[in-house]
Motif scaffolding. Structure first.
Motif, mmCIF file in Angstrom:
data_model
loop_
_atom_site.group_PDB
_atom_site.id
_atom_site.type_symbol
_atom_site.label_atom_id
_atom_site.label_comp_id
_atom_site.label_asym_id
_atom_site.label_seq_id
_atom_site.Cartn_x
_atom_site.Cartn_y
_atom_site.Cartn_z
ATOM 1 N N CYS A 1 60.299 15.398 66.582
ATOM 2 C CA CYS A 1 61.325 15.114 65.581
ATOM 3 C C CYS A 1 61.719 16.356 64.783
ATOM 4 O O CYS A 1 62.469 16.236 63.804
ATOM 5 C CB CYS A 1 60.836 14.023 64.626
ATOM 6 N N ASP A 2 61.231 17.525 65.156
ATOM 7 C CA ASP A 2 61.465 18.738 64.377
ATOM 8 C C ASP A 2 62.925 19.168 64.333
ATOM 9 O O ASP A 2 63.344 19.845 63.409
ATOM 10 C CB ASP A 2 60.657 19.910 64.932
ATOM 11 N N GLN A 3 63.701 18.832 65.367
ATOM 12 C CA GLN A 3 65.054 19.372 65.474
ATOM 13 C C GLN A 3 65.933 18.906 64.319
ATOM 14 O O GLN A 3 65.978 17.719 64.001
ATOM 15 C CB GLN A 3 65.686 18.937 66.806
ATOM 16 N N VAL B 1 76.610 14.562 53.448
ATOM 17 C CA VAL B 1 75.225 14.083 53.471
ATOM 18 C C VAL B 1 74.344 15.199 52.929
ATOM 19 O O VAL B 1 74.479 16.349 53.357
ATOM 20 C CB VAL B 1 74.792 13.722 54.909
ATOM 21 N N PRO B 2 73.444 14.909 51.987
ATOM 22 C CA PRO B 2 72.604 15.978 51.433
ATOM 23 C C PRO B 2 71.679 16.599 52.478
ATOM 24 O O PRO B 2 71.350 15.969 53.489
ATOM 25 C CB PRO B 2 71.801 15.268 50.334
ATOM 26 N N SER B 3 71.272 17.830 52.232
ATOM 27 C CA SER B 3 70.473 18.554 53.224
ATOM 28 C C SER B 3 69.108 17.927 53.433
ATOM 29 O O SER B 3 68.534 18.037 54.520
ATOM 30 C CB SER B 3 70.332 20.025 52.817
ATOM 31 N N PHE B 4 68.567 17.236 52.430
ATOM 32 C CA PHE B 4 67.226 16.679 52.612
ATOM 33 C C PHE B 4 67.215 15.518 53.603
ATOM 34 O O PHE B 4 66.146 15.100 54.064
ATOM 35 C CB PHE B 4 66.623 16.253 51.263
ATOM 36 N N LEU B 5 68.399 15.011 53.975
ATOM 37 C CA LEU B 5 68.496 13.955 54.982
ATOM 38 C C LEU B 5 68.906 14.502 56.342
ATOM 39 O O LEU B 5 69.229 13.722 57.249
ATOM 40 C CB LEU B 5 69.505 12.893 54.540
ATOM 41 N N ARG B 6 68.863 15.800 56.508
ATOM 42 C CA ARG B 6 69.303 16.407 57.765
ATOM 43 C C ARG B 6 68.128 16.802 58.658
ATOM 44 O O ARG B 6 68.216 17.736 59.457
ATOM 45 C CB ARG B 6 70.217 17.603 57.482
ATOM 46 N N HIS B 7 67.025 16.122 58.508
ATOM 47 C CA HIS B 7 65.926 16.240 59.453
ATOM 48 C C HIS B 7 65.318 14.856 59.610
ATOM 49 O O HIS B 7 65.618 13.949 58.834
ATOM 50 C CB HIS B 7 64.876 17.251 58.967
ATOM 51 N N LEU B 8 64.509 14.696 60.627
ATOM 52 C CA LEU B 8 63.883 13.411 60.900
ATOM 53 C C LEU B 8 62.371 13.524 60.775
ATOM 54 O O LEU B 8 61.794 14.598 60.937
ATOM 55 C CB LEU B 8 64.246 12.925 62.301
ATOM 56 N N GLU B 9 61.742 12.406 60.480
ATOM 57 C CA GLU B 9 60.290 12.340 60.361
ATOM 58 C C GLU B 9 59.720 11.431 61.451
ATOM 59 O O GLU B 9 60.303 10.391 61.772
ATOM 60 C CB GLU B 9 59.900 11.793 58.986
ATOM 61 N N PRO B 10 58.581 11.806 62.029
ATOM 62 C CA PRO B 10 57.986 10.965 63.074
ATOM 63 C C PRO B 10 57.175 9.820 62.487
ATOM 64 O O PRO B 10 56.453 9.985 61.507
ATOM 65 C CB PRO B 10 57.066 11.953 63.806
ATOM 66 N N ALA C 1 72.641 14.871 70.185
ATOM 67 C CA ALA C 1 72.722 16.289 70.526
ATOM 68 C C ALA C 1 71.530 17.087 70.008
ATOM 69 O O ALA C 1 71.190 18.130 70.542
ATOM 70 C CB ALA C 1 74.018 16.890 69.967
ATOM 71 N N TRP C 2 70.892 16.601 68.953
ATOM 72 C CA TRP C 2 69.766 17.325 68.368
ATOM 73 C C TRP C 2 68.498 17.189 69.192
ATOM 74 O O TRP C 2 67.552 17.951 69.025
ATOM 75 C CB TRP C 2 69.487 16.808 66.950
ATOM 76 N N LEU C 3 68.449 16.203 70.117
ATOM 77 C CA LEU C 3 67.203 15.899 70.811
ATOM 78 C C LEU C 3 66.976 16.818 71.999
ATOM 79 O O LEU C 3 67.919 17.218 72.671
ATOM 80 C CB LEU C 3 67.228 14.458 71.310
ATOM 81 N N GLY D 1 61.242 18.288 52.998
ATOM 82 C CA GLY D 1 60.017 18.259 53.780
ATOM 83 C C GLY D 1 60.336 18.337 55.259
ATOM 84 O O GLY D 1 61.361 17.854 55.719
ATOM 85 N N ALA D 2 59.465 18.919 56.019
ATOM 86 C CA ALA D 2 59.666 19.066 57.444
ATOM 87 C C ALA D 2 58.643 18.239 58.197
ATOM 88 O O ALA D 2 57.579 17.922 57.683
ATOM 89 C CB ALA D 2 59.547 20.541 57.854
ATOM 90 N N SER D 3 58.979 17.888 59.432
ATOM 91 C CA SER D 3 58.047 17.177 60.269
ATOM 92 C C SER D 3 56.878 18.085 60.612
ATOM 93 O O SER D 3 56.993 19.310 60.565
ATOM 94 C CB SER D 3 58.744 16.745 61.568
ATOM 95 N N PRO D 4 55.727 17.518 60.954
ATOM 96 C CA PRO D 4 54.588 18.345 61.326
ATOM 97 C C PRO D 4 54.925 19.276 62.472
ATOM 98 O O PRO D 4 55.719 18.946 63.354
ATOM 99 C CB PRO D 4 53.537 17.301 61.749
ATOM 100 N N ALA D 5 54.332 20.458 62.470
ATOM 101 C CA ALA D 5 54.608 21.441 63.508
ATOM 102 C C ALA D 5 54.349 20.827 64.882
ATOM 103 O O ALA D 5 53.338 20.170 65.102
ATOM 104 C CB ALA D 5 53.734 22.679 63.298
#
Length: 306
Positions: free
Chosen positions: A25-27, A71-80, A294-296, A17-21
């Motif tokens: 936190c999208d990065q 680390v699995p790919s589903f944990l490689r994004h953040l949620e707001p 670095a992602w921010l 799942g991705a953060s809202p457009a």
């Protein structure tokens, strides 16, 4: 290890799942967390390797795998997760689920003692949540799973119990058609930040495991020693950069500010947090590593509104 094999956690791969457009936190986290190696251990293979280990010995191997990028790919994004008071809006970027290692198809949630949890968090520019933030994450979660306690006893810290509980979470998620990568809560207790950690050093603080009613099974507790970890514990990583009214701030700075701390803490301000957490690890306080955030988007760059 026939029993462990029967408890194999093999999740069907899903689209994370991705953060809202437009969210800050999208990065993706790929700039800070190394790519997962083609031959990296799956969750099941790692569990086999540590089947007779618990506590700091198992933590050391978890740390090695996670810092190597397993680390699995589903944990490689953040949620707001956004909280508000009368005058302020604050957005925190959090992992969508608890820390795990392995692949999307075969991963293992990994409880940790306090030292290993803080070490991994600090390495990647994260912190642990507060009790109030755990409540906010549960409220915001798109997937709310029901707690599934196992019988208490010495086996609670065993790898076999970790596998058994993972399978229970997998089965519950599958029965609800819940996608991995969506913001998820209710499946674990949290290691949390609280003044009790430095008021009573040598302990770990746990809280949460919310029921569907929104009430937690586990009140805030420091009954266990700092190295204790069992199957019910999870590590929710929270970015150490937050957004207050759209402005980038350090999480530790906000928690120390008497005017803003109440957004994230129901125990009053938490001053000198970086120094105090470093003292729990027996280290001097240092600046975050360059890769940590670095992602921010950097201050002054174009930022989307949370």
């Amino acid at each position: 290890m026939a029993t462990a094999a029967a408890l194999l956690l093999t999740l069907t791969a899903g689209t994370a799942g991705a953060s809202p457009a437009g969210s800050v936190c999208d990065q993706p986290l790929d700039k800070s967390i190394p790519a997962r190696a083609a031959g990296a251990l799956t969750g099941t293979a790692f569990a086999e390797r540590v089947r007779d280990l618990a506590g700091p010995q198992r933590d050391a191997l978890v740390r090695r795998e996670v810092l190597a990028g397993n680390v699995p790919s589903f944990l490689r994004h953040l949620e707001p997760v956004t909280v508000r008071d009368g005058a302020n809006t604050l957005t925190v970027c959090v992992l969508p689920d608890y820390l795990a290692l392995g692949s999307d198809r075969d991963f293992l949630f990994v409880p940790l003692g306090l030292e290993a949890a803080l070490d991994i968090a600090g390495h990647y520019g994260f912190m642990l949540p507060t009790r109030k933030l755990v409540n906010a994450i549960y409220t915001a979660a798109a997937v709310k799973l029901d707690p599934q306690p196992l019988p208490a006893g010495d086996q609670m810290r065993s790898t076999a119990y970790l596998l058994r509980h993972n399978e229970m979470i997998r089965a519950q998620r599958a029965s609800r058609g819940a996608q991995i990568g969506a913001l998820t809560a209710g499946n674990k207790k949290d290691l949390v930040l609280t003044p009790r950690l430095w008021q009573n050093p040598g302990r770990v603080a746990i809280y949460g495991w919310h029921r569907a009613t929104g009430s937690p099974i586990q009140p805030l507790s420091t009954v266990h020693g700092a190295s204790y970890a069992d199957y019910s514990h999870g590590i929710r990583l929270v970015s150490d950069v937050v957004y207050v009214n759209g402005v980038q701030r350090a999480l530790a700075e906000v928690l120390a500010d008497p005017r803003l701390a109440g957004l994230l803490s129901d125990e009053g301000p938490l001053p000198r947090l970086t120094e105090r957490l470093a003292s729990l690890l027996g280290r001097p306080a240092t600046e975050a590593s360059a890769s940590a955030v670095a992602w921010l988007p950097r201050q002054g760059s174009a930022q989307a509104t949370p």
